[in-house]
Scaffold this motif. Sequence first.
Motif, PDB file in Angstrom:
ATOM      1  N   UNK A  23       4.502   7.518  25.318  1.00  0.00           N
ATOM      2  CA  UNK A  23       5.286   8.645  25.831  1.00  0.00           C
ATOM      3  C   UNK A  23       4.292   9.615  26.461  1.00  0.00           C
ATOM      4  N   UNK A  24       4.056   9.430  27.752  1.00  0.00           N
ATOM      5  CA  UNK A  24       3.039  10.234  28.418  1.00  0.00           C
ATOM      6  C   UNK A  24       1.661   9.826  27.931  1.00  0.00           C
ATOM      7  N   UNK A  25       0.898  10.770  27.416  1.00  0.00           N
ATOM      8  CA  UNK A  25      -0.440  10.463  26.905  1.00  0.00           C
ATOM      9  C   UNK A  25      -0.422  10.014  25.456  1.00  0.00           C
ATOM     10  N   UNK A  26       0.699  10.169  24.804  1.00  0.00           N
ATOM     11  CA  UNK A  26       0.790   9.854  23.376  1.00  0.00           C
ATOM     12  C   UNK A  26       1.396   8.470  23.146  1.00  0.00           C
ATOM     13  N   UNK A  27       1.034   7.902  22.027  1.00  0.00           N
ATOM     14  CA  UNK A  27       1.697   6.689  21.546  1.00  0.00           C
ATOM     15  C   UNK A  27       2.560   7.114  20.368  1.00  0.00           C
ATOM     16  N   UNK A  28       3.861   6.868  20.515  1.00  0.00           N
ATOM     17  CA  UNK A  28       4.803   7.211  19.445  1.00  0.00           C
ATOM     18  C   UNK A  28       5.169   5.935  18.709  1.00  0.00           C
ATOM     19  N   UNK A  29       5.337   6.081  17.420  1.00  0.00           N
ATOM     20  CA  UNK A  29       5.680   4.958  16.553  1.00  0.00           C
ATOM     21  C   UNK A  29       7.057   5.193  15.961  1.00  0.00           C
ATOM     22  N   UNK A  30       7.821   4.106  15.871  1.00  0.00           N
ATOM     23  CA  UNK A  30       9.154   4.163  15.278  1.00  0.00           C
ATOM     24  C   UNK A  30       9.278   3.046  14.253  1.00  0.00           C
ATOM     25  N   UNK A  31      10.025   3.315  13.204  1.00  0.00           N
ATOM     26  CA  UNK A  31      10.265   2.306  12.180  1.00  0.00           C
ATOM     27  C   UNK A  31      11.271   1.280  12.694  1.00  0.00           C
TER      28      UNK A  31
ATOM     29  N   UNK B 152       0.838  -1.198   0.000  1.00  0.00           N
ATOM     30  CA  UNK B 152       0.000   0.000   0.000  1.00  0.00           C
ATOM     31  C   UNK B 152       0.877   1.252   0.000  1.00  0.00           C
ATOM     32  N   UNK B 153       0.639   2.196  -0.920  1.00  0.00           N
ATOM     33  CA  UNK B 153       1.483   3.398  -0.982  1.00  0.00           C
ATOM     34  C   UNK B 153       1.404   4.264   0.270  1.00  0.00           C
ATOM     35  N   UNK B 154       0.255   4.309   0.926  1.00  0.00           N
ATOM     36  CA  UNK B 154       0.161   5.111   2.156  1.00  0.00           C
ATOM     37  C   UNK B 154       1.034   4.484   3.239  1.00  0.00           C
ATOM     38  N   UNK B 155       1.028   3.159   3.348  1.00  0.00           N
ATOM     39  CA  UNK B 155       1.886   2.513   4.356  1.00  0.00           C
ATOM     40  C   UNK B 155       3.358   2.755   4.049  1.00  0.00           C
ATOM     41  N   UNK B 156       3.709   2.753   2.765  1.00  0.00           N
ATOM     42  CA  UNK B 156       5.100   3.065   2.419  1.00  0.00           C
ATOM     43  C   UNK B 156       5.441   4.497   2.825  1.00  0.00           C
ATOM     44  N   UNK B 157       4.510   5.411   2.612  1.00  0.00           N
ATOM     45  CA  UNK B 157       4.738   6.804   3.030  1.00  0.00           C
ATOM     46  C   UNK B 157       4.882   6.910   4.549  1.00  0.00           C
ATOM     47  N   UNK B 158       4.018   6.206   5.281  1.00  0.00           N
ATOM     48  CA  UNK B 158       4.100   6.215   6.746  1.00  0.00           C
ATOM     49  C   UNK B 158       5.460   5.696   7.192  1.00  0.00           C
ATOM     50  N   UNK B 159       5.889   4.573   6.625  1.00  0.00           N
ATOM     51  CA  UNK B 159       7.180   3.986   7.011  1.00  0.00           C
ATOM     52  C   UNK B 159       8.330   4.920   6.650  1.00  0.00           C
ATOM     53  N   UNK B 160       8.241   5.563   5.504  1.00  0.00           N
ATOM     54  CA  UNK B 160       9.290   6.501   5.092  1.00  0.00           C
ATOM     55  C   UNK B 160       9.401   7.658   6.074  1.00  0.00           C
ATOM     56  N   UNK B 161       8.274   8.248   6.443  1.00  0.00           N
ATOM     57  CA  UNK B 161       8.292   9.359   7.399  1.00  0.00           C
ATOM     58  C   UNK B 161       8.901   8.903   8.722  1.00  0.00           C
ATOM     59  N   UNK B 162       8.462   7.738   9.197  1.00  0.00           N
ATOM     60  CA  UNK B 162       8.988   7.242  10.480  1.00  0.00           C
ATOM     61  C   UNK B 162      10.487   6.969  10.392  1.00  0.00           C
ATOM     62  N   UNK B 163      10.931   6.405   9.288  1.00  0.00           N
ATOM     63  CA  UNK B 163      12.362   6.097   9.138  1.00  0.00           C
ATOM     64  C   UNK B 163      13.197   7.365   9.059  1.00  0.00           C
ATOM     65  N   UNK B 164      12.690   8.372   8.384  1.00  0.00           N
ATOM     66  CA  UNK B 164      13.452   9.620   8.223  1.00  0.00           C
ATOM     67  C   UNK B 164      13.426  10.493   9.468  1.00  0.00           C
ATOM     68  N   UNK B 165      12.304  10.496  10.171  1.00  0.00           N
ATOM     69  CA  UNK B 165      12.161  11.396  11.315  1.00  0.00           C
ATOM     70  C   UNK B 165      12.439  10.733  12.650  1.00  0.00           C
ATOM     71  N   UNK B 166      12.548   9.425  12.665  1.00  0.00           N
ATOM     72  CA  UNK B 166      12.861   8.735  13.906  1.00  0.00           C
ATOM     73  C   UNK B 166      11.667   8.413  14.773  1.00  0.00           C
ATOM     74  N   UNK B 167      10.499   8.887  14.410  1.00  0.00           N
ATOM     75  CA  UNK B 167       9.310   8.573  15.180  1.00  0.00           C
ATOM     76  C   UNK B 167       8.269   9.661  15.051  1.00  0.00           C
ATOM     77  N   UNK B 168       7.018   9.282  15.298  1.00  0.00           N
ATOM     78  CA  UNK B 168       5.917  10.231  15.211  1.00  0.00           C
ATOM     79  C   UNK B 168       4.683   9.614  15.842  1.00  0.00           C
ATOM     80  N   UNK B 169       3.691  10.444  16.084  1.00  0.00           N
ATOM     81  CA  UNK B 169       2.389   9.961  16.560  1.00  0.00           C
ATOM     82  C   UNK B 169       1.469   9.790  15.354  1.00  0.00           C
ATOM     83  N   UNK B 170       0.373   9.071  15.552  1.00  0.00           N
ATOM     84  CA  UNK B 170      -0.599   8.914  14.474  1.00  0.00           C
ATOM     85  C   UNK B 170      -1.156  10.270  14.053  1.00  0.00           C
ATOM     86  N   UNK B 171      -1.357  11.147  15.013  1.00  0.00           N
ATOM     87  CA  UNK B 171      -1.885  12.483  14.715  1.00  0.00           C
ATOM     88  C   UNK B 171      -0.911  13.278  13.861  1.00  0.00           C
TER      89      UNK B 171
END
Length: 114
Positions: free
Chosen positions: A70-78, A20-39
Motif C-alpha cells: 500500500x504505497x511505500x508500506x507493506x500491509x499484512x492481513x490475517x 509461538x505465542x508472539x505469532x499467535x499475538x500477531x495473528x490475533x491483532x491482524x484478525x481483530x484490526x483487519x490489517x497492520x504493518x510490521x512497524x
Amino acid sequence: MNRTAEGEPAPEDVLVALADPVRRDVLTVLALEGGATATSLAARLPVTRQAVAKHLAVLGRAGLVRAHRAGREVRYEADLRPLRRTTRWMDALAARWEHRLDAIRELSEEDTSP
C-alpha cells in the motif's frame, strides 16, 4: 512447508506457526484490526520490527497471513482459512480417536465369565 493435495498449507505447518505465542499475538491483532504493518505491530508487541517481520514470514508460509503493498508500506492481513481447515482436520482426528476408544471400552466391558 508441506502442502495438501489441493496445494493448501498442511495442518502441521499451521500448528507449527501457531506454536509461538508472539505469532499467535500477531495473528490475533491482524484478525481483530483487519490489517497492520510490521512497524505498527512491533509498536504493540514486546519484540522488534525485525522479529515481527520474521514471525510474519512464518505465518505467511503457513497461509495465515497475506501481504500487499500500500504505497511505500507493506500491509499484512490475517487469512483464517488455513486455521479453519486445520480445525476441521483436528475434529476429524478426534472423532476417529473417540471411535477407537469407544471400541476399546466396549471390549473391556464385555462379560468374559464362563
